[in-house]
Motif scaffolding. Sequence first.
Motif, PDB file in Angstrom:
ATOM      1  N   TRP A 741       0.830  -1.211   0.073  1.00 55.12           N
ATOM      2  CA  TRP A 741      -0.014  -0.144   0.098  1.00 55.12           C
ATOM      3  C   TRP A 741       0.854   1.483  -0.086  1.00 55.12           C
ATOM      4  CZ3 TRP A 741      -5.268   0.220  -0.442  1.00 55.12           C
ATOM      5  CH2 TRP A 741      -5.823   1.368   0.003  1.00 55.12           C
ATOM      6  N   ALA A 742       1.946   1.141   0.868  1.00 57.72           N
ATOM      7  CA  ALA A 742       2.791   2.410   0.804  1.00 57.72           C
ATOM      8  C   ALA A 742       3.505   2.616  -0.587  1.00 57.72           C
ATOM      9  CB  ALA A 742       3.946   2.304   1.977  1.00 57.72           C
ATOM     10  N   ALA A 743       3.888   1.586  -1.246  1.00 61.66           N
ATOM     11  CA  ALA A 743       4.358   1.721  -2.442  1.00 61.66           C
ATOM     12  C   ALA A 743       3.412   2.169  -3.412  1.00 61.66           C
ATOM     13  CB  ALA A 743       4.805   0.222  -3.050  1.00 61.66           C
ATOM     14  N   VAL A 744       2.111   1.770  -3.307  1.00 60.35           N
ATOM     15  CA  VAL A 744       0.904   2.581  -4.276  1.00 60.35           C
ATOM     16  C   VAL A 744       1.001   4.075  -4.079  1.00 60.35           C
ATOM     17  CG1 VAL A 744      -1.315   2.321  -4.774  1.00 60.35           C
ATOM     18  CG2 VAL A 744      -0.244   0.264  -4.707  1.00 60.35           C
ATOM     19  N   GLU A 745       0.971   4.417  -2.990  1.00 55.26           N
ATOM     20  CA  GLU A 745       0.801   5.709  -2.362  1.00 55.26           C
ATOM     21  C   GLU A 745       2.015   6.476  -3.407  1.00 55.26           C
ATOM     22  OE1 GLU A 745       0.284   5.509   1.858  1.00 55.26           O
ATOM     23  OE2 GLU A 745      -1.795   5.895   1.399  1.00 55.26           O
ATOM     24  N   ARG A 746       3.235   6.067  -3.077  1.00 59.27           N
ATOM     25  CA  ARG A 746       4.444   6.676  -3.746  1.00 59.27           C
ATOM     26  C   ARG A 746       4.071   6.649  -5.214  1.00 59.27           C
ATOM     27  NH1 ARG A 746       8.756   4.490  -5.720  1.00 59.27           N
ATOM     28  NH2 ARG A 746       8.225   2.317  -5.041  1.00 59.27           N
ATOM     29  N   ILE A 747       4.133   5.596  -5.591  1.00 61.79           N
ATOM     30  CA  ILE A 747       3.787   5.542  -7.216  1.00 61.79           C
ATOM     31  C   ILE A 747       2.923   6.557  -7.635  1.00 61.79           C
ATOM     32  CG2 ILE A 747       3.055   4.404  -9.351  1.00 61.79           C
ATOM     33  CD1 ILE A 747       4.302   1.687  -7.834  1.00 61.79           C
ATOM     34  N   ASP A 754      -4.323  10.990  -8.233  1.00 62.93           N
ATOM     35  CA  ASP A 754      -4.923  11.341  -7.330  1.00 62.93           C
ATOM     36  C   ASP A 754      -5.882  10.175  -6.520  1.00 62.93           C
ATOM     37  OD1 ASP A 754      -4.254  13.821  -7.294  1.00 62.93           O
ATOM     38  OD2 ASP A 754      -5.810  14.720  -8.308  1.00 62.93           O
ATOM     39  N   ASP A 755      -6.054   9.095  -7.487  1.00 61.00           N
ATOM     40  CA  ASP A 755      -6.771   8.037  -7.011  1.00 61.00           C
ATOM     41  C   ASP A 755      -6.032   6.867  -6.962  1.00 61.00           C
ATOM     42  OD1 ASP A 755      -8.700   6.172  -6.191  1.00 61.00           O
ATOM     43  OD2 ASP A 755     -10.244   6.655  -7.482  1.00 61.00           O
ATOM     44  N   VAL A 756      -5.452   6.227  -5.705  1.00 56.95           N
ATOM     45  CA  VAL A 756      -4.687   5.086  -5.575  1.00 56.95           C
ATOM     46  C   VAL A 756      -5.568   3.735  -6.525  1.00 56.95           C
ATOM     47  CG1 VAL A 756      -3.545   5.738  -3.652  1.00 56.95           C
ATOM     48  CG2 VAL A 756      -5.513   4.435  -3.357  1.00 56.95           C
ATOM     49  N   LEU A 758      -6.429   3.776  -9.288  1.00 53.08           N
ATOM     50  CA  LEU A 758      -6.074   3.477 -10.488  1.00 53.08           C
ATOM     51  C   LEU A 758      -4.656   2.808 -10.741  1.00 53.08           C
ATOM     52  CD1 LEU A 758      -7.324   6.637 -12.258  1.00 53.08           C
ATOM     53  CD2 LEU A 758      -8.430   4.606 -12.269  1.00 53.08           C
ATOM     54  N   VAL A 759      -4.011   2.637  -9.525  1.00 56.00           N
ATOM     55  CA  VAL A 759      -2.867   1.902  -9.454  1.00 56.00           C
ATOM     56  C   VAL A 759      -3.026   0.478  -9.192  1.00 56.00           C
ATOM     57  CG1 VAL A 759      -0.472   2.094  -8.601  1.00 56.00           C
ATOM     58  CG2 VAL A 759      -1.862   4.013  -9.061  1.00 56.00           C
ATOM     59  N   LYS A 760      -2.525  -0.294 -10.055  1.00 53.83           N
ATOM     60  CA  LYS A 760      -2.907  -1.860  -9.923  1.00 53.83           C
ATOM     61  C   LYS A 760      -1.431  -2.515  -9.933  1.00 53.83           C
ATOM     62  CE  LYS A 760      -7.230  -1.326 -10.473  1.00 53.83           C
ATOM     63  NZ  LYS A 760      -8.218  -1.452  -9.287  1.00 53.83           N
ATOM     64  N   PRO A 761      -0.968  -2.797  -8.566  1.00 49.32           N
ATOM     65  CA  PRO A 761       0.266  -3.295  -8.382  1.00 49.32           C
ATOM     66  C   PRO A 761       0.473  -5.030  -8.569  1.00 49.32           C
ATOM     67  CG  PRO A 761      -0.640  -3.213  -6.156  1.00 49.32           C
ATOM     68  CD  PRO A 761      -1.470  -2.525  -7.321  1.00 49.32           C
ATOM     69  N   GLY A 762       1.365  -5.326  -9.264  1.00 53.55           N
ATOM     70  CA  GLY A 762       1.516  -6.946  -9.240  1.00 53.55           C
ATOM     71  C   GLY A 762       1.212  -7.411 -10.687  1.00 53.55           C
ATOM     72  N   VAL A 763       1.980  -8.624 -10.920  1.00 55.30           N
ATOM     73  CA  VAL A 763       1.815  -9.213 -12.184  1.00 55.30           C
ATOM     74  C   VAL A 763       0.194  -9.617 -12.619  1.00 55.30           C
ATOM     75  CG1 VAL A 763       2.625 -11.421 -11.436  1.00 55.30           C
ATOM     76  CG2 VAL A 763       2.875 -10.642 -13.956  1.00 55.30           C
ATOM     77  N   GLY A 829      -9.514  13.566  -9.409  1.00 58.46           N
ATOM     78  CA  GLY A 829     -10.867  13.532  -9.149  1.00 58.46           C
ATOM     79  C   GLY A 829     -11.408  12.303  -9.732  1.00 58.46           C
ATOM     80  N   LEU A 830     -10.583  11.142  -9.727  1.00 54.33           N
ATOM     81  CA  LEU A 830     -11.062   9.847 -10.272  1.00 54.33           C
ATOM     82  C   LEU A 830     -11.684   9.142  -9.162  1.00 54.33           C
ATOM     83  CD1 LEU A 830      -7.742   8.835 -12.084  1.00 54.33           C
ATOM     84  CD2 LEU A 830      -9.684  10.149 -12.880  1.00 54.33           C
ATOM     85  N   ALA A 831     -12.562   8.423  -9.547  1.00 56.82           N
ATOM     86  CA  ALA A 831     -13.704   7.465  -8.507  1.00 56.82           C
ATOM     87  C   ALA A 831     -13.741   6.376  -9.108  1.00 56.82           C
ATOM     88  CB  ALA A 831     -14.944   8.294  -8.470  1.00 56.82           C
ATOM     89  N   VAL A 832     -12.745   5.196  -9.160  1.00 51.16           N
ATOM     90  CA  VAL A 832     -12.996   4.156  -9.858  1.00 51.16           C
ATOM     91  C   VAL A 832     -13.592   3.335  -8.889  1.00 51.16           C
ATOM     92  CG1 VAL A 832     -11.865   2.017 -11.019  1.00 51.16           C
ATOM     93  CG2 VAL A 832     -11.331   4.445 -11.659  1.00 51.16           C
ATOM     94  N   ARG A 833     -14.505   2.473  -8.992  1.00 47.96           N
ATOM     95  CA  ARG A 833     -14.929   1.377  -7.917  1.00 47.96           C
ATOM     96  C   ARG A 833     -15.389   0.096  -8.196  1.00 47.96           C
ATOM     97  NH1 ARG A 833     -20.055   4.856  -6.699  1.00 47.96           N
ATOM     98  NH2 ARG A 833     -20.030   4.980  -8.879  1.00 47.96           N
ATOM     99  N   GLY A 834     -14.849  -0.669  -7.641  1.00 47.44           N
ATOM    100  CA  GLY A 834     -15.286  -2.258  -8.250  1.00 47.44           C
ATOM    101  C   GLY A 834     -14.280  -3.295  -8.167  1.00 47.44           C
ATOM    102  N   ARG A 835     -14.527  -4.553  -7.794  1.00 46.82           N
ATOM    103  CA  ARG A 835     -13.690  -5.679  -7.773  1.00 46.82           C
ATOM    104  C   ARG A 835     -13.602  -6.126  -9.281  1.00 46.82           C
ATOM    105  NH1 ARG A 835      -9.993  -9.206  -5.816  1.00 46.82           N
ATOM    106  NH2 ARG A 835     -10.947 -11.338  -5.901  1.00 46.82           N
TER     107      ARG A 835
END
Length: 837
Positions: A741-747, A754-756, A758-763, A829-835
């Motif tokens: 989570w910390a790495a995603v916030e840094r990226i 502005d919206d974490v 939208l960052v999808k970590p891992g293969v 202002g991004l608001a992506v929601r969903g699994r």
Amino acid sequence: MTSSIQQTTWTGRWVAERAGVALTGSERLPELVGLALRSGNPRRAHLLVSSVLGKHVPQRPAVVHGAGLELGRRVKELLGDEAAGRAVVLGYAETATGLGHSVADGLDAPYLHSTRRAVPGIPPLGGFEEEHSHATGHLLLPADPELLAGGGPLVLVDDELSTGRTVLNTIRELHGRHPRDHYVLVALVDLRPAEDRRRLAAAAAELGARLDVVATASGGVDLPEDIVARAERLIAAVPPTAPPPAVDPAPLVRVELDWPAGLPDGGRHGFTARDRERLDAVLPSLAEQLATALDGAQAQSGAAERVLVLGFEELMYAPLRLAEALGQRLGGDRVRYSTTTRSPVLAVDDPGYAIRTRLAFPAHDDPQDGAPRERYVYNVAPGADGARRFDAVVLVVDDVADTPALYRGEYALLRQLRQVTGRVVLAVLPSHQPAAPSGPLLSSPSGPLSSSPSGPLPSPLYGPAFSSYRPEDVAWLLKDLSGVRLEAPTEEREEAVQNGGAHYAESLPVEYRPSPEYQELFHRALRGSAGRIALAVGTVAETLLRERGPGLVLASLARAGTPVGILVRRWLAFAHGLDVPHYAVSIVRGRGIDRVALRYLAAHHRAADVVFVDGWTGKGAITRELADALAGTGFDPDLAVLADPGRCVRTHGTRDDFLIPSACLNSTVSGLVSRTVLRAGLIGPDDFHGAKHYAELAGGDVSEAFLSTVAACFGDVRAAAVEGAERLATDPDRAPDWAGWAAVERISAEYGIDDVNLVKPGVGETTRVLLRRVPWRVLARRGAGADLDHVRLLAAQRGVPVEEVDGLPYSCVGLVHPRYSRGATGAGGLAVRGRES
């Protein structure tokens, strides 16, 4: 009562002499209460410790129950038969739940107690505060909202009346909803100062109600003005308790009591005269089960001359009645009763002090982020002389509290009990789950639901009618939406989701049909990584078996977790001959887990046996979602995954970010089943979440090929998997640290996102971005090898740049394109929601 209690030394003498505290009034007060010093409560320095309540001091169960019965009979005499027949009794959590129930027994009245445990699906009728307490919030959760609506007398029961503020708060809260003309306050001891007595009487007059008080003894507590400072000095001067010498743990026997279906385990949701009759009728047979369980370990530990039945916080009454019945079954004077508590109290091993010894342990019914809160059990561990107080302990909990935290960890309650007694019996009762009331539910941590799930439970779906998996592989707790058109172009869906026009789970992406080149890449990746996946599967399976026992029930998070759940199930069959149930359930980020599926699992299995399974972690959003959704349900939120590069879970096969080939494809590696869908108009309040079966894609289905290829490696990695589970059990770094989570916030900060979300970590997550989102770019760890071949191929096919970067904790990270943000030119202002599963 004095002769039955058999006190020889007043257990308040130590505090009275050193802190200048004195009891005044009734001569019976020293018989009923001792004194101790609180720790961690700045509002009150002293604690009155009841010798007849069965909370902090082990006592004969007949004395504890008898104290409440006596008070109930006195209330009945006060009211007269006609008014007593209309009375309702309300007890206070946690300390007086058993006392209040016993008063209701003596009065033969319906009973309800307040609770600090929120129950999903049961909206509170009301709540109030206990101002001086260490844990203040009280909820009222009657299954029948009309229980407190009658005009008859309301009998409020607490163990002590010290100021009367708690009962006054209660009366004002309830009188505003359902006015009545008579209240009766009941307590073991009434120690209110004159000013507080006048305040309560004035409040009753203001409400136009009669108020009576019934207590076993009354008087007051004289405190010096500097009592807090004195207590602090005394606490600081008491030397720390030496740890008990290490001994071989006592035998542990678990017994599933034949508790009658539908019989409440206490008064949290109400307890009626009919319930009382049913309990009285079954107590002898339940006591026989406990006696048999005690006998089962006798050969290893010797005869149990002194037995403690230990209840659990608010669960006081059922253990009390079990203790009473067990005492009658065993004969003699062998059984004592007490319960665990939330109250932190100083222990001083002196005959003139009420709390001689203390065991502190993590809460096991309170799943939450971070360290669990501390709980306590008093006067059970040996004192300075090292002599055991009890030869056996029977711990009684409900299934909500029967979690791994009860067993797991150096300071777990069961582990500590096994160090201080000759044998331990664990008896688990089903926590009463009343039908939820009709109408909208209040918002829960997992998000609002359209209405309460209270109707008949739907049936699971099985292959081959739904999915290409064998029927024994998985039961899908899903609604079949195969005939509904739900697919939309990726760009159209992305714009709707990011601009708030739709939730991600309300539609489906068009299924990706892999090219021959991509299919070959999948098979090459599978051949190269099958052994590594098998080892991760075996490590997870052996860890679960080691820590949760053979009664496992697997619940995979559909759909990405479902192949993993099947593999874990096949490992347990291969390595241990176990036939483990496996279900697939839906979870949607922002809306939580499928509550109807939880109802199904709870109706068919013990909640504590259910293990939730997924493929991997990214930044941990679903891990958090699951923990929030399961809070207070009795289900264990400890998610098990094959790969945990985000360092979000305890149970994992590895923390390396490597390719699990099932992430390369969509439905064709997941039994031809779509992502899950949650959309109004399609999913009703008593429906499972939905999904589609893409039978038309059967020609490209590799679901069984993936499973059989991995399972073929089980024999080669079995020994290594057992070793891996042993290492994990003792790994000091096993606890989540959320480094991902910390790495995603840094990226996010580095790339102006502005919206974490939208960052999808891992293969695995990066693959999903490329398959069914609008990708912006891919960050690849410099030097990453074949695990990213498919990522590079997909990126090339979609024209997405791949940047090699240093210092990336994941193999790669996928960034969703931010261009659809409402009113933004960049990524704001991004608001992506969903699994995405």
